[in-house]
Design a protein around this motif. Sequence first.
Motif, short mmCIF file in Angstrom:
data_model
loop_
_atom_site.label_atom_id
_atom_site.label_comp_id
_atom_site.label_asym_id
_atom_site.label_seq_id
_atom_site.Cartn_x
_atom_site.Cartn_y
_atom_site.Cartn_z
N GLU A 6 0.91 -1.17 -0.02
CA GLU A 6 -0.05 -0.02 0.00
C GLU A 6 0.88 1.27 0.09
OE1 GLU A 6 -1.90 -2.97 2.91
OE2 GLU A 6 0.05 -2.31 2.46
N SER A 7 0.37 2.38 -0.56
CA SER A 7 0.85 3.60 -0.47
C SER A 7 -0.02 4.73 -0.40
CB SER A 7 1.86 3.77 -1.76
OG SER A 7 1.27 3.63 -2.78
N LEU A 20 -5.36 6.30 -1.51
CA LEU A 20 -4.53 5.00 -1.25
C LEU A 20 -4.43 4.26 -2.64
CD1 LEU A 20 -5.95 4.21 2.31
CD2 LEU A 20 -4.13 5.92 1.58
N SER A 21 -3.15 3.59 -2.65
CA SER A 21 -3.04 2.71 -3.75
C SER A 21 -2.22 1.39 -3.12
CB SER A 21 -2.14 3.23 -4.84
OG SER A 21 -2.45 4.46 -5.53
N CYS A 22 -2.70 0.31 -4.00
CA CYS A 22 -2.07 -0.96 -3.56
C CYS A 22 -1.94 -1.67 -4.93
CB CYS A 22 -3.22 -1.70 -2.86
SG CYS A 22 -2.74 -3.45 -2.21
N TRP A 39 -10.49 -3.06 0.78
CA TRP A 39 -9.76 -2.36 1.95
C TRP A 39 -10.23 -2.52 3.15
CZ3 TRP A 39 -5.22 0.26 0.76
CH2 TRP A 39 -4.92 0.59 -0.48
N THR A 81 -3.41 -3.66 -9.66
CA THR A 81 -3.61 -2.42 -8.80
C THR A 81 -5.16 -2.22 -8.20
OG1 THR A 81 -3.52 -0.57 -10.44
CG2 THR A 81 -1.42 -1.25 -9.51
N TYR A 97 -4.80 1.50 7.25
CA TYR A 97 -5.51 0.80 6.19
C TYR A 97 -4.94 -0.24 5.53
CZ TYR A 97 -9.15 4.84 6.57
OH TYR A 97 -10.07 5.33 6.90
N TYR A 98 -5.31 -1.41 5.06
CA TYR A 98 -4.82 -2.55 4.80
C TYR A 98 -5.81 -3.15 3.26
CZ TYR A 98 -3.19 -3.42 9.32
OH TYR A 98 -2.40 -3.20 10.70
N CYS A 99 -4.91 -3.41 2.42
CA CYS A 99 -5.15 -3.71 1.19
C CYS A 99 -5.17 -5.38 1.29
CB CYS A 99 -4.36 -3.34 0.03
SG CYS A 99 -4.49 -4.15 -1.59
N GLY A 117 -1.90 -6.78 2.96
CA GLY A 117 -0.79 -5.87 2.80
C GLY A 117 -0.16 -5.43 4.15
N THR A 120 -1.03 0.94 5.79
CA THR A 120 -0.65 2.49 5.37
C THR A 120 -1.35 3.41 6.64
OG1 THR A 120 -0.07 4.16 4.10
CG2 THR A 120 -2.03 2.92 3.57
#
Length: 126
Positions: A6-7, A20-22, A39, A81, A97-99, A117, A120
């Motif tokens: 994640e980012s 947020l991206s994963c 998420w 993604t 936050y988790y992907c 993930g 983040t």
Amino acid sequence: QVQLVESGGGLVQAGGSLRLSCAASGRNARTVSNNAMGWFRQAPGKEREFVAGLDWRGGNQRYADSVKDRFTISRDRTRNTIALQMTNLEPEDTAIYYCAVGRSSGAIGQSTVQSWGQGTQVTVSS
């Protein structure tokens, strides 16, 4: 084995936005495109909870009531993604936050997660 990274987390004032991206990687990363993803988040002292999810094609989008109409989940199957656009953020959205990728192509829930993930941090100040 699938790795999810994640980012996009950070500190934002109430009313602000974050995206947020994963990204999925690893030997079985391509299989992610055929599975549901989502998420989840965990606030301090609370259980991890579902935030948003979608099926393998990006449809059947579901949201927790607390984020409905403020958050939007999307995915790019060609790039493996997913993203979570968060708007009108509230202090109650503060959490890690988790992907996650599910075991099947349909809806995802905590009991059907295949991989997580590392998380983040999102912090919303009042």
